[in-house]
Design a protein around this motif. Structure first.
Motif, mmCIF file in Angstrom:
data_model
loop_
_atom_site.group_PDB
_atom_site.id
_atom_site.type_symbol
_atom_site.label_atom_id
_atom_site.label_comp_id
_atom_site.label_asym_id
_atom_site.label_seq_id
_atom_site.Cartn_x
_atom_site.Cartn_y
_atom_site.Cartn_z
ATOM 1 N N PHE A 127 2.510 -0.675 3.060
ATOM 2 C CA PHE A 127 2.933 -1.195 3.857
ATOM 3 C C PHE A 127 2.485 -2.903 3.194
ATOM 4 C CE2 PHE A 127 -0.242 -4.481 5.939
ATOM 5 C CZ PHE A 127 0.426 -5.057 6.971
ATOM 6 N N GLN A 184 -17.616 -6.875 2.564
ATOM 7 C CA GLN A 184 -17.225 -7.821 3.920
ATOM 8 C C GLN A 184 -18.681 -6.273 4.313
ATOM 9 O OE1 GLN A 184 -12.965 -7.265 5.627
ATOM 10 N NE2 GLN A 184 -13.889 -7.549 7.328
ATOM 11 N N TYR A 197 1.006 -1.324 -0.062
ATOM 12 C CA TYR A 197 0.049 -0.376 0.060
ATOM 13 C C TYR A 197 1.279 0.572 0.089
ATOM 14 C CZ TYR A 197 -4.077 -2.707 0.805
ATOM 15 O OH TYR A 197 -5.758 -3.367 0.322
ATOM 16 N N PRO A 249 -6.142 -14.550 10.496
ATOM 17 C CA PRO A 249 -6.866 -13.521 11.375
ATOM 18 C C PRO A 249 -7.080 -12.313 10.716
ATOM 19 C CG PRO A 249 -4.524 -14.310 11.555
ATOM 20 C CD PRO A 249 -4.900 -14.924 10.584
ATOM 21 N N ASN A 250 -7.354 -10.969 11.119
ATOM 22 C CA ASN A 250 -8.284 -9.615 11.137
ATOM 23 C C ASN A 250 -7.146 -8.905 10.950
ATOM 24 O OD1 ASN A 250 -10.376 -9.593 10.932
ATOM 25 N ND2 ASN A 250 -10.335 -9.513 13.899
ATOM 26 N N GLY A 251 -6.514 -8.848 9.765
ATOM 27 C CA GLY A 251 -5.345 -7.969 9.283
ATOM 28 C C GLY A 251 -4.224 -8.749 8.429
ATOM 29 N N ALA A 252 -4.674 -9.973 8.050
ATOM 30 C CA ALA A 252 -3.885 -10.755 7.349
ATOM 31 C C ALA A 252 -4.443 -10.658 5.934
ATOM 32 C CB ALA A 252 -4.243 -12.710 7.484
ATOM 33 N N GLY A 253 -4.952 -10.333 4.945
ATOM 34 C CA GLY A 253 -4.849 -9.785 3.726
ATOM 35 C C GLY A 253 -5.791 -9.980 2.934
ATOM 36 N N LYS A 254 -6.955 -10.887 3.288
ATOM 37 C CA LYS A 254 -8.243 -11.358 2.952
ATOM 38 C C LYS A 254 -8.854 -10.421 1.797
ATOM 39 C CE LYS A 254 -9.891 -12.761 6.749
ATOM 40 N NZ LYS A 254 -9.302 -11.615 8.015
ATOM 41 N N THR A 255 -9.105 -9.475 2.706
ATOM 42 C CA THR A 255 -10.191 -8.788 1.987
ATOM 43 C C THR A 255 -8.865 -7.680 0.705
ATOM 44 O OG1 THR A 255 -11.015 -7.858 3.872
ATOM 45 C CG2 THR A 255 -11.308 -6.236 1.599
ATOM 46 N N THR A 256 -7.610 -7.740 0.957
ATOM 47 C CA THR A 256 -7.024 -6.795 -0.101
ATOM 48 C C THR A 256 -6.918 -8.022 -1.189
ATOM 49 O OG1 THR A 256 -5.613 -5.933 1.933
ATOM 50 C CG2 THR A 256 -3.999 -6.866 -1.065
ATOM 51 N N ALA A 289 0.972 -5.446 1.984
ATOM 52 C CA ALA A 289 0.039 -6.678 2.882
ATOM 53 C C ALA A 289 -0.099 -7.909 2.045
ATOM 54 C CB ALA A 289 -1.713 -5.669 2.183
ATOM 55 N N THR A 300 1.548 3.433 1.823
ATOM 56 C CA THR A 300 1.455 3.281 3.400
ATOM 57 C C THR A 300 2.994 2.467 3.546
ATOM 58 O OG1 THR A 300 0.660 1.567 3.974
ATOM 59 C CG2 THR A 300 -0.971 3.564 5.081
HETATM 60 N N1 LIG Z 1 -5.743 1.050 1.497
HETATM 61 C C1 LIG Z 1 -4.434 0.452 2.956
HETATM 62 N N2 LIG Z 1 -3.683 1.172 2.833
HETATM 63 C C2 LIG Z 1 -2.905 1.086 3.794
HETATM 64 N N3 LIG Z 1 -3.055 -0.539 4.394
HETATM 65 C C3 LIG Z 1 -4.039 -0.876 3.807
HETATM 66 C C4 LIG Z 1 -4.980 -0.992 3.396
HETATM 67 N N4 LIG Z 1 -5.804 -1.558 3.297
HETATM 68 C C5 LIG Z 1 -5.696 -2.194 3.910
HETATM 69 N N5 LIG Z 1 -4.314 -2.381 5.116
HETATM 70 C C6 LIG Z 1 -4.082 -3.219 5.251
HETATM 71 O O1 LIG Z 1 -3.296 -4.338 4.819
HETATM 72 C C7 LIG Z 1 -3.796 -5.539 6.083
HETATM 73 C C8 LIG Z 1 -4.169 -6.372 4.963
HETATM 74 O O2 LIG Z 1 -5.884 -6.143 5.631
HETATM 75 P P1 LIG Z 1 -6.921 -6.900 5.034
HETATM 76 O O3 LIG Z 1 -6.707 -7.590 3.824
HETATM 77 O O4 LIG Z 1 -8.255 -5.774 4.934
HETATM 78 O O5 LIG Z 1 -7.268 -7.804 5.973
HETATM 79 P P2 LIG Z 1 -8.447 -9.063 6.643
HETATM 80 O O6 LIG Z 1 -9.309 -9.212 5.479
HETATM 81 O O7 LIG Z 1 -7.305 -10.209 6.067
HETATM 82 O O8 LIG Z 1 -8.652 -8.258 7.889
HETATM 83 C C9 LIG Z 1 -4.086 -4.867 7.665
HETATM 84 O O9 LIG Z 1 -2.546 -4.384 8.247
HETATM 85 C C10 LIG Z 1 -4.180 -3.777 6.904
HETATM 86 O O10 LIG Z 1 -4.508 -2.698 7.613
#
Ligand SMILES: Nc1ncnc2c1ncn2[C@@H]1O[C@H](COP(=O)(O)OP(=O)(O)O)[C@@H](O)[C@H]1O
Ligand SMILES: [Mg+2]
Length: 311
Positions: A21, A88, A17, A42-49, A23, A19
Motif C-alpha cells: 500500500f 495518537q 508499506y 480525512p482518516n487514512g490520508a497518511g497523516k500519522t505515516t 501511503a 502490504t
Molecule cells: N503498518 C502499516 N501497514 C500497512 N498499511 C498501513 C500501516 N500503517 C498505516 N497503513 C495504511 O496507510 C494509510 C494511511 O494511514 P495513516 O498514516 O495512519 O493515516 P491517518 O493518520 O491520516 O489516518 C491507511 O490506509 C492505513 O491503513
C-alpha cells in the motif's frame, strides 16, 4: 531580507508499506520556525505515516527529512532530540508516577536532570498536584497531558501532536488549544494533525491538506479562506415568487422551496461581486426584498469541495 530557513524540510517523501500500500506519494513540505501548522485530512490520508517518518519511527521508502538541519536518517539522534512527539494512541506506563515517567523521558535523550524544568512543565499542564499519582489513576484528559509533558521533557524546539483532541470533550479541547498557543508563544514550532476542520481553522497559522497520501494544498489560513472562500448573499423577499426570472439566469442563484428567499453565491476572489447588477435585475423584475444577509463559507466547505474534486 531572506526568509529564515524552514525548521523542517520534507523532500520527495514516499512510503509504501510491506502490504504494497502506497501511503505517501512524493510529499514535499516545509515547516516554518515558530508556526502552528495543521495537517488536515480525512482518516487514512497518511497523516500519522508522515509524522512517524519525520520523527524517525517509520522508515521512508524514498525521500529525505531535515529537522533543524539534521537528516533524520543519517543524523538520527541530533534530529530526534529537536523533536517532541505526542502520539495518537494513549500509551503510558500505568504504574509509574507522573513525575518519574516525565523525568524518565528527559533522560532518554541524554539530557542532564533538571527538576526545576520538569516542575515548570507539570505546572504549565496543570499536573503539578498529580506529580506523585500513578498514571493509571488519572482521567483520560490528564493522561493526554502527561503525554504532552513527556514529549516536552527534553526541551524540543518542535512539537508534533497527532490528533491531540480526538475523543476529547469540548472543554478539554479548548484547554488544549490554549496550551498549544502558549507553547508557540514560548518559541516552540507546533505541527498538529487533525481531521477536525474546526481545529485547523481555530488553531493554525498555516494549513496543509493531505488526501490519499498527497499534499494537495499548503496555504496561510487567512489566504486559504480568502482564495477559496465563497460568499453567499441571502435575500428575504417581501412576496414569495414561483420561479427565478429568466433574465437573471447568468447568476448563481437558488430559490428556497417556499419561494421567499433567494441565495446568491459568488466568489470573493472575483474582481466584481455582481451584486449591484443582481439587485438592479431583481428590481427590474419587480422582486422586492425586505432583508438581506451575507455569510462566508467555512473551511469545512472548502475542505469538502477540495477532497471531492480529487475523488
Ligand atoms: N503498518 C502499516 N501497514 C500497512 N498499511 C498501513 C500501516 N500503517 C498505516 N497503513 C495504511 O496507510 C494509510 C494511511 O494511514 P495513516 O498514516 O495512519 O493515516 P491517518 O493518520 O491520516 O489516518 C491507511 O490506509 C492505513 O491503513
Ligand atoms: Mg492518524
Amino acid at each position: 531580507m531572506t526568509s529564515p530557513s524552514p525548521i523542517i524540510t520534507v523532500s520527495g517523501l514516499s512510503k509504501t508499506y510491506s502490504t504494497g500500500f502506497s501511503a505517501l506519494k512524493s510529499v514535499d513540505l516545509e515547516i516554518r520556525r515558530g508556526e502552528i501548522f495543521a495537517l488536515l485530512g480525512p482518516n487514512g490520508a497518511g497523516k500519522t505515516t508522515l509524522i512517524s517518518i519525520i520523527c524517525g519511527l517509520v522508515k521512508p521508502s524514498a525521500g529525505t527529512v531535515l529537522a533543524d538541519g539534521h537528516d533524520i536518517q543519517r543524523d538520527y539522534r541530533a534530529a530526534r532530540s529537536t523533536i517532541g512527539l505526542v502520539p495518537q494512541e494513549l500509551t503510558t506506563d500505568a504504574f509509574e508516577t507522573v513525575w518519574s515517567t516525565v523525568s524518565f523521558s528527559r533522560g532518554l535523550f541524554g539530557k542532564p536532570k533538571n527538576p526545576a524544568f520538569i516542575e515548570r512543565i507539570l505546572k504549565e499542564l496543570s499536573l503539578w498536584d498529580k506529580k506523585d499519582t500513578q498514571i493509571r489513576r488519572l482521567s483520560g484528559g490528564m493522561k493526554r497531558r502527561v503525554l504532552i509533558a513527556k514529549a516536552l521533557a527534553h526541551e524540543p524546539r518542535i512539537l508534533f501532536l497527532d490528533e491531540p483532541t480526538a475523543g476529547v470533550d469540548v472543554e478539554l479541547r479548548q484547554d488544549m488549544w490554549q496550551m498549544v498557543r502558549r507553547l508557540r508563544d514560548g518559541g516552540v514550532t507546533i505541527i498538529l494533525t487533525t481531521h477536525y476542520i474546526e481545529e485547523a481553522e481555530e488553531m493554525a497559522d498555516r494549513i496543509g491538506v493531505i488526501s490519499k497520501g498527497e499534499i494537495i494544498l499548503v496555504e496561510d489560513k487567512a489566504e486559504l479562506m480568502r482564495k477559496l472562500g465563497k460568499k453567499q448573499l441571502s435575500l428575504q423577499l417581501q412576496q414569495p415568487i414561483a420561479a427565478l426570472p429568466a433574465a437573471l439566469s447568468g447568476f448563481d442563484l437558488s430559490l428556497s422551496p417556499a419561494g421567499d428567499e433567494i441565495v446568491y453565491t459568488y466568489d470573493t476572489q472575483a474582481e466584481r461581486t455582481g451584486i449591484t447588477t443582481l439587485l438592479q435585475g431583481l428590481g427590474e423584475a419587480g422582486i422586492r426584498f425586505r432583508d438581506l444577509s451575507t455569510s462566508q463559507s467555512s473551511l469545512e466547505d472548502i475542505f469538502v469541495s477540495l477532497v471531492k474534486e480529487r475523488a
